[in-house]
Design a protein around this motif. Structure first.
Motif, PDB file in Angstrom:
ATOM      1  N   LEU A 149      41.773  30.865  47.208  1.00 31.41           N
ATOM      2  CA  LEU A 149      40.724  31.887  47.260  1.00 31.41           C
ATOM      3  C   LEU A 149      39.685  31.626  48.336  1.00 31.41           C
ATOM      4  CD1 LEU A 149      40.173  32.262  43.410  1.00 31.41           C
ATOM      5  CD2 LEU A 149      41.630  33.644  44.882  1.00 31.41           C
ATOM      6  N   GLU A 150      39.346  30.374  48.571  1.00 32.52           N
ATOM      7  CA  GLU A 150      38.282  30.044  49.512  1.00 32.52           C
ATOM      8  C   GLU A 150      38.829  29.189  50.653  1.00 32.52           C
ATOM      9  OE1 GLU A 150      35.478  31.417  49.271  1.00 32.52           O
ATOM     10  OE2 GLU A 150      35.527  32.160  47.213  1.00 32.52           O
ATOM     11  N   ASP A 151      37.985  28.966  51.659  1.00 31.17           N
ATOM     12  CA  ASP A 151      38.369  28.148  52.808  1.00 31.17           C
ATOM     13  C   ASP A 151      38.006  26.688  52.580  1.00 31.17           C
ATOM     14  OD1 ASP A 151      39.400  30.323  54.205  1.00 31.17           O
ATOM     15  OD2 ASP A 151      37.456  30.826  55.061  1.00 31.17           O
ATOM     16  N   THR A 152      38.360  26.173  51.437  1.00 30.13           N
ATOM     17  CA  THR A 152      38.083  24.780  51.100  1.00 30.13           C
ATOM     18  C   THR A 152      39.362  24.117  50.629  1.00 30.13           C
ATOM     19  OG1 THR A 152      37.442  25.433  48.853  1.00 30.13           O
ATOM     20  CG2 THR A 152      35.674  25.248  50.484  1.00 30.13           C
ATOM     21  N   ALA A 153      39.314  22.793  50.511  1.00 31.01           N
ATOM     22  CA  ALA A 153      40.460  22.036  50.012  1.00 31.01           C
ATOM     23  C   ALA A 153      40.347  21.868  48.503  1.00 31.01           C
ATOM     24  CB  ALA A 153      40.527  20.669  50.697  1.00 31.01           C
ATOM     25  N   GLU A 154      41.465  22.012  47.807  1.00 26.69           N
ATOM     26  CA  GLU A 154      41.473  21.922  46.353  1.00 26.69           C
ATOM     27  C   GLU A 154      42.804  21.363  45.884  1.00 26.69           C
ATOM     28  OE1 GLU A 154      39.919  21.288  43.453  1.00 26.69           O
ATOM     29  OE2 GLU A 154      38.567  22.856  44.172  1.00 26.69           O
ATOM     30  N   ASN A 155      42.774  20.749  44.702  1.00 29.12           N
ATOM     31  CA  ASN A 155      43.987  20.206  44.111  1.00 29.12           C
ATOM     32  C   ASN A 155      44.958  21.333  43.758  1.00 29.12           C
ATOM     33  OD1 ASN A 155      45.550  19.261  41.498  1.00 29.12           O
ATOM     34  ND2 ASN A 155      44.960  17.410  42.613  1.00 29.12           N
ATOM     35  N   GLN A 156      46.270  21.042  43.825  1.00 30.93           N
ATOM     36  CA  GLN A 156      47.275  22.079  43.592  1.00 30.93           C
ATOM     37  C   GLN A 156      47.221  22.633  42.174  1.00 30.93           C
ATOM     38  OE1 GLN A 156      47.746  19.161  44.981  1.00 30.93           O
ATOM     39  NE2 GLN A 156      48.997  19.301  46.830  1.00 30.93           N
ATOM     40  N   LEU A 157      47.042  21.760  41.197  1.00 33.59           N
ATOM     41  CA  LEU A 157      46.990  22.223  39.808  1.00 33.59           C
ATOM     42  C   LEU A 157      45.738  23.057  39.552  1.00 33.59           C
ATOM     43  CD1 LEU A 157      48.348  22.173  37.055  1.00 33.59           C
ATOM     44  CD2 LEU A 157      47.101  20.064  36.548  1.00 33.59           C
ATOM     45  N   THR A 158      44.618  22.643  40.122  1.00 36.07           N
ATOM     46  CA  THR A 158      43.389  23.431  39.999  1.00 36.07           C
ATOM     47  C   THR A 158      43.541  24.785  40.663  1.00 36.07           C
ATOM     48  OG1 THR A 158      42.115  21.373  40.023  1.00 36.07           O
ATOM     49  CG2 THR A 158      40.913  23.404  40.431  1.00 36.07           C
ATOM     50  N   ASN A 159      44.209  24.809  41.816  1.00 36.81           N
ATOM     51  CA  ASN A 159      44.501  26.077  42.487  1.00 36.81           C
ATOM     52  C   ASN A 159      45.295  27.012  41.591  1.00 36.81           C
ATOM     53  OD1 ASN A 159      43.337  26.438  45.004  1.00 36.81           O
ATOM     54  ND2 ASN A 159      44.825  25.168  46.052  1.00 36.81           N
ATOM     55  N   MET A 160      46.338  26.471  40.979  1.00 42.58           N
ATOM     56  CA  MET A 160      47.204  27.302  40.143  1.00 42.58           C
ATOM     57  C   MET A 160      46.442  27.852  38.938  1.00 42.58           C
ATOM     58  SD  MET A 160      50.643  26.248  38.028  1.00 42.58           S
ATOM     59  CE  MET A 160      49.634  25.448  36.771  1.00 42.58           C
ATOM     60  N   ILE A 161      45.643  27.007  38.286  1.00 40.54           N
ATOM     61  CA  ILE A 161      44.927  27.441  37.086  1.00 40.54           C
ATOM     62  C   ILE A 161      43.856  28.476  37.431  1.00 40.54           C
ATOM     63  CG2 ILE A 161      43.374  26.659  35.259  1.00 40.54           C
ATOM     64  CD1 ILE A 161      44.914  24.038  35.206  1.00 40.54           C
ATOM     65  N   SER A 162      43.075  28.226  38.462  1.00 37.29           N
ATOM     66  CA  SER A 162      42.006  29.166  38.821  1.00 37.29           C
ATOM     67  C   SER A 162      42.566  30.500  39.311  1.00 37.29           C
ATOM     68  CB  SER A 162      41.096  28.547  39.885  1.00 37.29           C
ATOM     69  OG  SER A 162      41.843  28.205  41.046  1.00 37.29           O
ATOM     70  N   PHE A 163      43.645  30.455  40.095  1.00 29.26           N
ATOM     71  CA  PHE A 163      44.249  31.700  40.576  1.00 29.26           C
ATOM     72  C   PHE A 163      44.891  32.473  39.429  1.00 29.26           C
ATOM     73  CE2 PHE A 163      47.782  34.111  42.513  1.00 29.26           C
ATOM     74  CZ  PHE A 163      47.050  34.911  43.375  1.00 29.26           C
ATOM     75  N   ALA A 164      45.540  31.759  38.504  1.00 26.55           N
ATOM     76  CA  ALA A 164      46.146  32.432  37.351  1.00 26.55           C
ATOM     77  C   ALA A 164      45.068  33.078  36.473  1.00 26.55           C
ATOM     78  CB  ALA A 164      46.970  31.438  36.537  1.00 26.55           C
ATOM     79  N   GLY A 165      43.947  32.377  36.263  1.00 26.21           N
ATOM     80  CA  GLY A 165      42.870  32.953  35.470  1.00 26.21           C
ATOM     81  C   GLY A 165      42.292  34.198  36.114  1.00 26.21           C
ATOM     82  N   LEU A 166      42.078  34.169  37.434  1.00 31.34           N
ATOM     83  CA  LEU A 166      41.550  35.344  38.128  1.00 31.34           C
ATOM     84  C   LEU A 166      42.552  36.492  38.086  1.00 31.34           C
ATOM     85  CD1 LEU A 166      39.216  36.493  39.804  1.00 31.34           C
ATOM     86  CD2 LEU A 166      40.328  35.584  41.844  1.00 31.34           C
ATOM     87  N   LEU A 167      43.836  36.167  38.207  1.00 33.68           N
ATOM     88  CA  LEU A 167      44.867  37.209  38.137  1.00 33.68           C
ATOM     89  C   LEU A 167      44.887  37.867  36.760  1.00 33.68           C
ATOM     90  CD1 LEU A 167      47.263  38.658  39.470  1.00 33.68           C
ATOM     91  CD2 LEU A 167      48.732  36.796  38.668  1.00 33.68           C
ATOM     92  N   VAL A 168      44.728  37.071  35.708  1.00 29.75           N
ATOM     93  CA  VAL A 168      44.680  37.636  34.354  1.00 29.75           C
ATOM     94  C   VAL A 168      43.471  38.554  34.195  1.00 29.75           C
ATOM     95  CG1 VAL A 168      44.316  37.034  31.926  1.00 29.75           C
ATOM     96  CG2 VAL A 168      45.994  35.782  33.267  1.00 29.75           C
ATOM     97  N   LEU A 169      42.326  38.154  34.749  1.00 25.99           N
ATOM     98  CA  LEU A 169      41.135  39.005  34.661  1.00 25.99           C
ATOM     99  C   LEU A 169      41.360  40.333  35.378  1.00 25.99           C
ATOM    100  CD1 LEU A 169      38.156  36.514  35.121  1.00 25.99           C
ATOM    101  CD2 LEU A 169      39.086  37.462  33.010  1.00 25.99           C
ATOM    102  N   PHE A 170      42.006  40.303  36.536  1.00 30.25           N
ATOM    103  CA  PHE A 170      42.284  41.551  37.239  1.00 30.25           C
ATOM    104  C   PHE A 170      43.271  42.416  36.458  1.00 30.25           C
ATOM    105  CE2 PHE A 170      40.445  39.887  41.235  1.00 30.25           C
ATOM    106  CZ  PHE A 170      39.803  41.032  41.656  1.00 30.25           C
ATOM    107  N   MET A 171      44.248  41.785  35.824  1.00 29.31           N
ATOM    108  CA  MET A 171      45.204  42.552  35.020  1.00 29.31           C
ATOM    109  C   MET A 171      44.517  43.229  33.835  1.00 29.31           C
ATOM    110  SD  MET A 171      48.419  39.899  35.005  1.00 29.31           S
ATOM    111  CE  MET A 171      49.310  40.835  33.788  1.00 29.31           C
ATOM    112  N   LEU A 172      43.458  42.600  33.322  1.00 22.80           N
ATOM    113  CA  LEU A 172      42.712  43.160  32.203  1.00 22.80           C
ATOM    114  C   LEU A 172      41.523  44.011  32.657  1.00 22.80           C
ATOM    115  CD1 LEU A 172      42.723  40.044  29.841  1.00 22.80           C
ATOM    116  CD2 LEU A 172      44.198  42.057  29.735  1.00 22.80           C
ATOM    117  N   ASP A 173      41.456  44.336  33.960  1.00 23.04           N
ATOM    118  CA  ASP A 173      40.403  45.205  34.511  1.00 23.04           C
ATOM    119  C   ASP A 173      39.011  44.649  34.250  1.00 23.04           C
ATOM    120  OD1 ASP A 173      42.297  47.000  35.445  1.00 23.04           O
ATOM    121  OD2 ASP A 173      42.266  48.212  33.628  1.00 23.04           O
TER     122      ASP A 173
END
Length: 250
Positions: free
Chosen positions: A116-140
């Protein structure tokens, strides 16, 4: 037919200030992957959609002196930013939860570029944060935020005195709720990490000549990833349910 073009434009800009302030910091819309022009167009479109609904609340407040209108614009931007910050803090809380999980299960891989951002992040943290944001978008979730902005015109109408204490109390209460929700999400992994490390420490006391800590690292990671595999669906469900609770606190 528009009988007062100047007043209509001023009212639209006042609505844009609150909507634009929220979109400026909202999760998903404010990421580095979304072009600034696209964010601007979304803010203008939402402002034009919400202005007829909130016309009786906004239009009577835009008349008067120039200094009063400038003050109104500044307050509207701050109110919108506060509403958007609550949602952004919630998503940042999930990112913090992902960081806690990676630490507790020993997943210390070299960081990579954030999704999401122009920073470095752990792969597992990336997956969890992106999945959470995707769920929020799916739920409007953005509809929930826009509804909160519309309701905010009843609580904090344009032109009213800015209550800094109430804003700080709202942010503090929201952070408290977010912390408890994220602690609940990360609690299984915290307990797993503590129990595993305590067990390894006791075994190491029994056999100090064997480097148990180095031998146990792969098993710690393997068990932690298996726990993530089993619990990530429930974690994202609780994350989505908690979002509505936090936004209702506004």
């Amino acid at each position: 037919m528009i009988t007062d073009p100047e007043g209509t434009i001023l009212a639209l800009f006042a609505a844009f200030c609150r909507i634009g302030g929220a979109i400026m910091v909202m999760p998903g819309f404010s990421t580095a992957r979304v072009p600034m022009m696209l964010r601007l167009m979304i803010a203008v479109a939402v402002s034009m959609a919400i202005l007829p609904i909130m016309w009786d609340d906004i239009y009577p407040k835009v008349g008067g002196q120039d200094l009063a209108y400038v003050r109104l614009v500044g307050i509207e931007v701050i109110v919108g930013v506060v509403i958007g910050l609550v949602a952004r803090y919630y998503v940042l809380g999930l990112q913090f939860t992902g960081t806690v999980i990676t630490m507790m299960i020993g997943f210390n891989a070299p960081p990579m570029n954030d999704v999401l951002e122009d920073t470095a992040e752990n792969q597992l943290t990336n997956m969890i944060s992106f999945a959470g944001l995707l769920v929020l978008f799916m739920l409007d979730f953005h509809h929930v935020i826009f509804e909160a902005i519309a309701q905010s015109y009843r609580v904090m109408p344009p032109g009213a005195a800015f209550d800094a204490q109430a804003v700080l109390v709202t942010l503090t209460d929201s952070l408290g709720q977010i912390f408890m929700i994220m602690l609940r999400l990360a609690s299984p992994y915290i307990i797993y990490g503590l129990l595993f490390n305590m067990s390894i420490g006791l075994v190491n006391k029994l056999a100090p000549q064997i480097p148990i800590s180095f031998i146990s690292a792969p098993y710690l990671m393997m068990g932690g990833l298996f726990l993530v595999y089993l619990g990530i669906a429930a974690m994202l469900k609780l994350f989505a349910d908690g979002f509505v609770t936090v936004m209702q606190g506004l």
